[in-house]
Design a protein around this motif. Sequence first.
Motif, PDB file in Angstrom:
ATOM      1  N   ASN A 144       1.884   5.935  11.479  1.00  0.00           N
ATOM      2  CA  ASN A 144       1.090   7.687  10.731  1.00  0.00           C
ATOM      3  C   ASN A 144       1.134   6.919   9.384  1.00  0.00           C
ATOM      4  OD1 ASN A 144       1.978   8.386  13.762  1.00  0.00           O
ATOM      5  ND2 ASN A 144       3.477   9.144  12.809  1.00  0.00           N
ATOM      6  N   PHE A 145       1.144   6.121   9.125  1.00  0.00           N
ATOM      7  CA  PHE A 145       0.928   5.882   7.680  1.00  0.00           C
ATOM      8  C   PHE A 145      -0.934   5.006   8.098  1.00  0.00           C
ATOM      9  CE2 PHE A 145       5.366   5.454   7.165  1.00  0.00           C
ATOM     10  CZ  PHE A 145       5.600   5.942   5.507  1.00  0.00           C
ATOM     11  N   ASN A 146      -1.086   5.781   6.655  1.00  0.00           N
ATOM     12  CA  ASN A 146      -2.295   5.183   6.378  1.00  0.00           C
ATOM     13  C   ASN A 146      -2.985   4.554   5.369  1.00  0.00           C
ATOM     14  OD1 ASN A 146      -4.288   6.132   8.561  1.00  0.00           O
ATOM     15  ND2 ASN A 146      -3.473   7.858   7.774  1.00  0.00           N
ATOM     16  N   CYS A 147      -2.055   3.097   5.150  1.00  0.00           N
ATOM     17  CA  CYS A 147      -2.799   2.433   3.692  1.00  0.00           C
ATOM     18  C   CYS A 147      -4.243   1.252   3.576  1.00  0.00           C
ATOM     19  CB  CYS A 147      -1.558   1.198   3.911  1.00  0.00           C
ATOM     20  SG  CYS A 147       0.438   1.993   4.126  1.00  0.00           S
ATOM     21  N   SER A 148      -3.714   1.818   2.501  1.00  0.00           N
ATOM     22  CA  SER A 148      -6.036   1.930   1.845  1.00  0.00           C
ATOM     23  C   SER A 148      -6.208   1.393   2.973  1.00  0.00           C
ATOM     24  CB  SER A 148      -6.189   2.767   1.309  1.00  0.00           C
ATOM     25  OG  SER A 148      -5.495   1.370   0.062  1.00  0.00           O
ATOM     26  N   TYR A 149      -5.588  -0.396   3.128  1.00  0.00           N
ATOM     27  CA  TYR A 149      -6.137  -1.900   3.067  1.00  0.00           C
ATOM     28  C   TYR A 149      -6.511  -1.970   4.883  1.00  0.00           C
ATOM     29  CZ  TYR A 149      -1.198  -2.686   2.602  1.00  0.00           C
ATOM     30  OH  TYR A 149       0.067  -3.019   3.500  1.00  0.00           O
ATOM     31  N   LYS A 259      -1.418   3.263  -1.076  1.00  0.00           N
ATOM     32  CA  LYS A 259      -1.264   4.838  -0.397  1.00  0.00           C
ATOM     33  C   LYS A 259       0.454   4.479   0.633  1.00  0.00           C
ATOM     34  CE  LYS A 259      -4.941   7.923   0.674  1.00  0.00           C
ATOM     35  NZ  LYS A 259      -5.742   7.316  -0.519  1.00  0.00           N
ATOM     36  N   ARG A 260       1.349   3.340  -0.216  1.00  0.00           N
ATOM     37  CA  ARG A 260       2.338   3.455   0.093  1.00  0.00           C
ATOM     38  C   ARG A 260       3.383   3.882   0.624  1.00  0.00           C
ATOM     39  NH1 ARG A 260       3.054  -0.658   3.898  1.00  0.00           N
ATOM     40  NH2 ARG A 260       4.927  -1.722   2.603  1.00  0.00           N
ATOM     41  N   GLY A 261       3.465   4.711   0.119  1.00  0.00           N
ATOM     42  CA  GLY A 261       4.212   5.918  -0.045  1.00  0.00           C
ATOM     43  C   GLY A 261       5.845   5.988  -0.644  1.00  0.00           C
ATOM     44  N   TYR A 262       5.603   5.165  -1.185  1.00  0.00           N
ATOM     45  CA  TYR A 262       6.872   4.626  -2.540  1.00  0.00           C
ATOM     46  C   TYR A 262       6.152   4.196  -3.995  1.00  0.00           C
ATOM     47  CZ  TYR A 262       6.564   0.045  -0.474  1.00  0.00           C
ATOM     48  OH  TYR A 262       5.808  -0.981  -0.086  1.00  0.00           O
ATOM     49  N   THR A 263       7.451   4.552  -5.344  1.00  0.00           N
ATOM     50  CA  THR A 263       6.762   3.817  -6.285  1.00  0.00           C
ATOM     51  C   THR A 263       8.519   2.364  -6.248  1.00  0.00           C
ATOM     52  OG1 THR A 263       8.770   4.966  -6.378  1.00  0.00           O
ATOM     53  CG2 THR A 263       7.188   5.650  -7.344  1.00  0.00           C
ATOM     54  N   PRO A 324     -10.449   1.982   3.991  1.00  0.00           N
ATOM     55  CA  PRO A 324     -10.920   2.711   2.517  1.00  0.00           C
ATOM     56  C   PRO A 324     -11.340   1.739   1.677  1.00  0.00           C
ATOM     57  CG  PRO A 324      -8.866   4.576   3.256  1.00  0.00           C
ATOM     58  CD  PRO A 324      -8.974   3.177   4.527  1.00  0.00           C
ATOM     59  N   ALA A 325      -9.752   1.037   1.911  1.00  0.00           N
ATOM     60  CA  ALA A 325      -9.484  -0.225   0.465  1.00  0.00           C
ATOM     61  C   ALA A 325     -11.103  -1.260   0.253  1.00  0.00           C
ATOM     62  CB  ALA A 325      -8.294  -1.002   0.382  1.00  0.00           C
TER      63      ALA A 325
END
Length: 412
Positions: A144-149, A259-263, A324-325
């Motif tokens: 369900n994530f969309n990591c940009s790479y 867009k990993r969802g954490y810092t 996207p990346a």
Amino acid sequence: MPIKVFVQTYGCQMNLADSEEMFLHLSARGAVRTDNLDQADAVLINTCTVRDHAEHRALSFLGRLCKWKRQNPQRIIIFAGCAAQRMGKALQKRYPYLNIVSGAKEIEHFDQTLDKSGLFSPAATPAAPQAALSAYVTIMRGCNFNCSYCIVPSVRGPVKCLPAQTILQDATRKAQAGAKEITLLGQTVNAYQDGSTTFADLLNRVSEIPGVQRVRFTSPHPIYFTPQFLAAVKDNPKIARHVHLPVQSGSSKVLQEMKRGYTREIFLEKVRALQVAGFEISTDIIVGFPTETEEDFAQTLSLVDQARFTAAYCFKYSPRQGTPAAQLPLHSENVLENRLSILLNKVRGLAEQAYQRQVGTVQSVLMETPRKGRSSSNYWVETGLDFPVGSVVSCKIERAEGTLLFARNEHD
Ligand code: SF4
């Protein structure tokens, strides 16, 4: 005569598990496995598309099979998995000698694909399942994530958790066939939820299956490690004390662009909580993401210092078409190579330091050969005495040499 199938898998553990699942459907149609391509009647290629390189290797193997098929046109070629999903029908045009194309989203229906092809007979006597000490069990598909790479969400689709009952049956069948260690698999495995059954519940229930000595899982996502999870697994010694937790970058700015969802701070917090609970952590890192500056890269190096990983698998960024990346301008090969070599130099000693930290501790070791096994936190241990393969032995670690621990059995 049974159909002899040569299985070639590219990519991650999920792909290995998918190959096993597809092979089960083939063996239910009387097929047996062979490691000799020349003697095979069929080839199953299970592909990966996460990196360009993996896809090229699969296509190059497929290209070489043209001659193999010409030697006997009755031979069958099945091309399955993520690259099959991405390339779809274009494949059969480019490789007309391909018999079956089955994308990653169709793996659950692979039995129907085989039957529709008319090339395998469902009435044949199934071959008995082979015992393996360590077995994979897929518990969810998609992400369900969309990591940009990352291309995974577009080839595997959104998360679909398998019913807990199905997973327990699969794990039980594998334990009955001889598996002592079960590894639960999913792209964000710790996001698992089926009704009221959480990921921690599932780990605990799999560990209770007769014969199961150890449960592992991969790949988790940092944000799903909660205090509730740690509390639910802390008293269960069968849940392995090792987590492979991909970080990808040590810079919060790059993590946001990925867009990993954490810092960085959240990741380090999760790592600390896991380490306090006794888990050892390994990771994956991407160097040279298009927006990564020298300062961002320095942040990655400092995170590696702080996190005390046991191992880090480092990759140069490579764009995947359709993500996207992939629109962003790339770093030069020189920059990529340079940063990768600096990072590799830093991580090279990690495993050795981690092995040294084990000296003096007592580890429970699952024997994979009569004298060698893996500890709960995933270190290789040489026991010095013979023990039955599949047994769990408590060992005091006396010394570390490179990436091997040497133990004295507690009863010496
Ligand atoms: S979490 Fe990100 S990197 Fe992992 S599979 Fe999902 S989209 Fe890809």
